[in-house]
Design a protein around this motif. Sequence first.
Motif, PDB file in Angstrom:
ATOM      1  N   ARG A 105      34.955  47.456  53.746  1.00 43.82           N
ATOM      2  CA  ARG A 105      36.446  47.285  54.527  1.00 43.82           C
ATOM      3  C   ARG A 105      36.213  46.434  54.747  1.00 43.82           C
ATOM      4  N   PHE A 106      35.926  45.807  54.205  1.00 44.80           N
ATOM      5  CA  PHE A 106      37.128  44.443  53.543  1.00 44.80           C
ATOM      6  C   PHE A 106      37.108  44.487  52.021  1.00 44.80           C
ATOM      7  N   GLY A 107      36.917  45.022  51.010  1.00 39.93           N
ATOM      8  CA  GLY A 107      37.727  45.569  49.886  1.00 39.93           C
ATOM      9  C   GLY A 107      38.992  45.142  49.448  1.00 39.93           C
ATOM     10  N   PRO A 108      39.757  46.249  50.359  1.00 43.40           N
ATOM     11  CA  PRO A 108      41.485  46.110  49.889  1.00 43.40           C
ATOM     12  C   PRO A 108      41.756  43.852  49.865  1.00 43.40           C
ATOM     13  N   TYR A 109      40.920  43.570  51.055  1.00 43.06           N
ATOM     14  CA  TYR A 109      41.299  41.961  51.416  1.00 43.06           C
ATOM     15  C   TYR A 109      40.649  41.542  50.259  1.00 43.06           C
ATOM     16  N   ALA A 110      39.367  41.310  49.773  1.00 43.12           N
ATOM     17  CA  ALA A 110      39.310  40.680  48.832  1.00 43.12           C
ATOM     18  C   ALA A 110      39.687  40.979  47.297  1.00 43.12           C
ATOM     19  N   ILE A 111      40.362  42.449  47.242  1.00 37.88           N
ATOM     20  CA  ILE A 111      40.983  42.239  45.571  1.00 37.88           C
ATOM     21  C   ILE A 111      41.686  41.709  45.722  1.00 37.88           C
ATOM     22  N   ARG A 112      43.398  42.320  46.640  1.00 38.03           N
ATOM     23  CA  ARG A 112      44.469  41.278  47.024  1.00 38.03           C
ATOM     24  C   ARG A 112      44.153  39.946  46.769  1.00 38.03           C
ATOM     25  N   SER A 113      42.843  39.176  47.882  1.00 34.98           N
ATOM     26  CA  SER A 113      43.064  37.951  47.835  1.00 34.98           C
ATOM     27  C   SER A 113      42.777  37.382  46.327  1.00 34.98           C
ATOM     28  N   GLY A 114      41.714  38.273  45.919  1.00 35.26           N
ATOM     29  CA  GLY A 114      41.372  37.980  43.730  1.00 35.26           C
ATOM     30  C   GLY A 114      43.082  38.508  43.030  1.00 35.26           C
ATOM     31  N   SER A 115      43.285  38.953  43.794  1.00 36.26           N
ATOM     32  CA  SER A 115      45.328  39.266  42.750  1.00 36.26           C
ATOM     33  C   SER A 115      46.561  37.802  43.186  1.00 36.26           C
ATOM     34  N   ARG A 116      45.713  36.275  43.681  1.00 34.49           N
ATOM     35  CA  ARG A 116      46.496  35.540  44.312  1.00 34.49           C
ATOM     36  C   ARG A 116      47.739  35.255  42.848  1.00 34.49           C
ATOM     37  N   ARG A 117      46.765  34.884  41.703  1.00 32.28           N
ATOM     38  CA  ARG A 117      46.520  33.661  40.860  1.00 32.28           C
ATOM     39  C   ARG A 117      47.716  34.972  39.266  1.00 32.28           C
ATOM     40  N   GLN A 118      47.781  36.503  40.061  1.00 35.20           N
ATOM     41  CA  GLN A 118      48.845  37.401  39.736  1.00 35.20           C
ATOM     42  C   GLN A 118      50.468  37.392  40.321  1.00 35.20           C
ATOM     43  N   ARG A 119      51.255  37.897  39.376  1.00 38.17           N
ATOM     44  CA  ARG A 119      52.554  37.440  40.342  1.00 38.17           C
ATOM     45  C   ARG A 119      52.879  38.521  38.938  1.00 38.17           C
ATOM     46  N   GLU A 120      54.415  39.359  39.494  1.00 36.18           N
ATOM     47  CA  GLU A 120      55.543  39.897  38.374  1.00 36.18           C
ATOM     48  C   GLU A 120      56.026  39.421  37.284  1.00 36.18           C
ATOM     49  N   THR A 121      56.339  38.119  37.342  1.00 35.01           N
ATOM     50  CA  THR A 121      56.685  36.241  36.168  1.00 35.01           C
ATOM     51  C   THR A 121      56.252  37.080  35.609  1.00 35.01           C
ATOM     52  N   ARG A 122      54.581  36.720  35.589  1.00 30.80           N
ATOM     53  CA  ARG A 122      53.364  36.905  34.270  1.00 30.80           C
ATOM     54  C   ARG A 122      52.981  37.297  34.839  1.00 30.80           C
ATOM     55  N   GLY A 123      53.165  39.009  33.918  1.00 32.31           N
ATOM     56  CA  GLY A 123      52.147  40.169  34.240  1.00 32.31           C
ATOM     57  C   GLY A 123      51.772  40.153  32.456  1.00 32.31           C
ATOM     58  N   TYR A 124      52.520  39.617  31.803  1.00 30.70           N
ATOM     59  CA  TYR A 124      52.289  40.122  30.326  1.00 30.70           C
ATOM     60  C   TYR A 124      50.841  39.636  29.406  1.00 30.70           C
ATOM     61  N   SER A 367      32.285  44.915  48.088  1.00 29.11           N
ATOM     62  CA  SER A 367      32.058  44.162  49.558  1.00 29.11           C
ATOM     63  C   SER A 367      31.926  42.553  49.440  1.00 29.11           C
ATOM     64  N   PRO A 368      32.604  41.975  49.750  1.00 32.25           N
ATOM     65  CA  PRO A 368      33.149  40.760  49.248  1.00 32.25           C
ATOM     66  C   PRO A 368      31.794  39.693  50.186  1.00 32.25           C
ATOM     67  N   ALA A 369      31.323  40.638  51.194  1.00 34.71           N
ATOM     68  CA  ALA A 369      29.609  39.524  51.488  1.00 34.71           C
ATOM     69  C   ALA A 369      29.398  39.055  50.927  1.00 34.71           C
ATOM     70  N   TYR A 370      29.104  39.723  49.595  1.00 37.04           N
ATOM     71  CA  TYR A 370      27.933  39.507  48.689  1.00 37.04           C
ATOM     72  C   TYR A 370      28.094  39.099  47.986  1.00 37.04           C
ATOM     73  N   ASP A 371      29.765  38.568  47.628  1.00 31.89           N
ATOM     74  CA  ASP A 371      30.220  38.166  46.642  1.00 31.89           C
ATOM     75  C   ASP A 371      30.082  36.623  46.194  1.00 31.89           C
ATOM     76  N   ASN A 372      30.319  35.908  44.861  1.00 28.08           N
ATOM     77  CA  ASN A 372      30.377  34.373  44.917  1.00 28.08           C
ATOM     78  C   ASN A 372      31.128  33.937  44.332  1.00 28.08           C
ATOM     79  N   ALA A 373      31.869  32.860  44.856  1.00 24.01           N
ATOM     80  CA  ALA A 373      33.343  32.557  44.624  1.00 24.01           C
ATOM     81  C   ALA A 373      34.484  33.885  43.459  1.00 24.01           C
ATOM     82  N   GLU A 374      34.203  34.515  44.309  1.00 22.48           N
ATOM     83  CA  GLU A 374      35.520  35.828  44.370  1.00 22.48           C
ATOM     84  C   GLU A 374      35.050  36.623  42.923  1.00 22.48           C
ATOM     85  N   ILE A 375      34.113  35.937  42.292  1.00 23.40           N
ATOM     86  CA  ILE A 375      34.153  36.722  40.824  1.00 23.40           C
ATOM     87  C   ILE A 375      34.599  38.090  40.863  1.00 23.40           C
TER      88      ILE A 375
END
Length: 410
Positions: A105-124, A367-375
């Motif tokens: 249930r925390f997957g959507p949050y974890a995936i969005r958090s993992g995308s923080r270094r991505q953005r529209e202007t640097r998507g190539y 399931s981010p509870a089992y993650d390490n350093a957001e990998i």
Amino acid sequence: MSRLLSLVPLALQLATPTLVWAHRHGHDDQTPLVDVHDFAAKSESGGATTWLQKYGQQIDQPFTGPLSFSHLPYSRCLEDENAEFDIAVLGMPFDTAVTYRPGARFGPYAIRSGSRRQRETRGYTLSWQNNPYELGSKIMDCGDVPVSPFDNALAVDQMEVAYSTLLARPVASKESTALSTVSQKFAKDGKQHPRIVSLGGDHTIVLPILRSLNKVYGPVSVIHFDAHLDTWPAYPGTSTDQSRVTHGTFFYLAREEGLMTNTSIHAGIRCKLAGMTDLENDASVGFQLISTDDIDDYGVAAVIKRIRDRVGDSPVYLSLDIDVIDPGLAPATGTPEAGGWTTREVKRIIRGLAGLNFVGADIVEVSPAYDNAEITGIAAADIVHDFLSMLLSSAPPAPHSKWSQAKGEL
């Protein structure tokens, strides 16, 4: 010198800003970072310099701002009926039909958090040779479906209604693209429909998604990346109709409901089985199978070809369980299986599928509870970026020509 400068009256520093900075830095051509005359003038007039005047827009950095996928525009699209898009990113935080470790249930949050270094202007990306945000389609983060964590029957219905609601929206872009052509070709009403990239949640979310897609496209072929078959009829102890709905049985139920064609395929299977009866049942549900080991025996290109040959020209839905990747590289999942594909191998296969008639995609079981350093979250977010390029590409990207030339010289 710094001690002497500290004795210089403030009024003198304001009157001779260039001189003061020159002494501090030892260069006569240094320019102050701040125009002190401007500050003095505004101070005398009683006005204060605003952030916008001095620094410009309030730009979100990778580690700041509201949490949306890749800092995309965010809207609660289920209630904002004016929100238009060509591709929606939609969270489905459901995890109450798992057989082992909960937490997706925390997957959507974890995936969005993992995308923080991505953005529209640097998507190539070099691998895709495109930026999906510059291909003429409007991509929006539509938030999460507020699913019930207490009533699975209610939650499944909520996800179906939510997906159907967004699928029925008019598309934002009116020009013909690779995205719109597929929709018009296969939709029962002959109209363009948006695509939805769903963030799970456990794998059960695919059942309501397939029900929604069936209303628009009819039965679809499924490309299923997973360590597990997910085609079992039921688990021991099943005593009610609702208890049959789990993250390991949803494809069997989808086949019962006529939601899939007989041209679906698994990729990356390596789970333990009860025996050949599991494989016979799987085939009856409409799947062929590519095992994890097949990539070693036949190679990535052969895996891609087999998938493409299997689904052919049918409308295709892609579902990716993060456990298809080896748990050494993506540990944050509910049912890890040793010996999986690498992240790079999965990404390479996805690129090879561009140009198929995709009607939607998802990534599940993070399931981010089992993650390490957001990998795991970072890997999942990167795969979602691949999905966007895949949906908007009419063919797989060509190999890099420069590297191809250099290859013969090595």
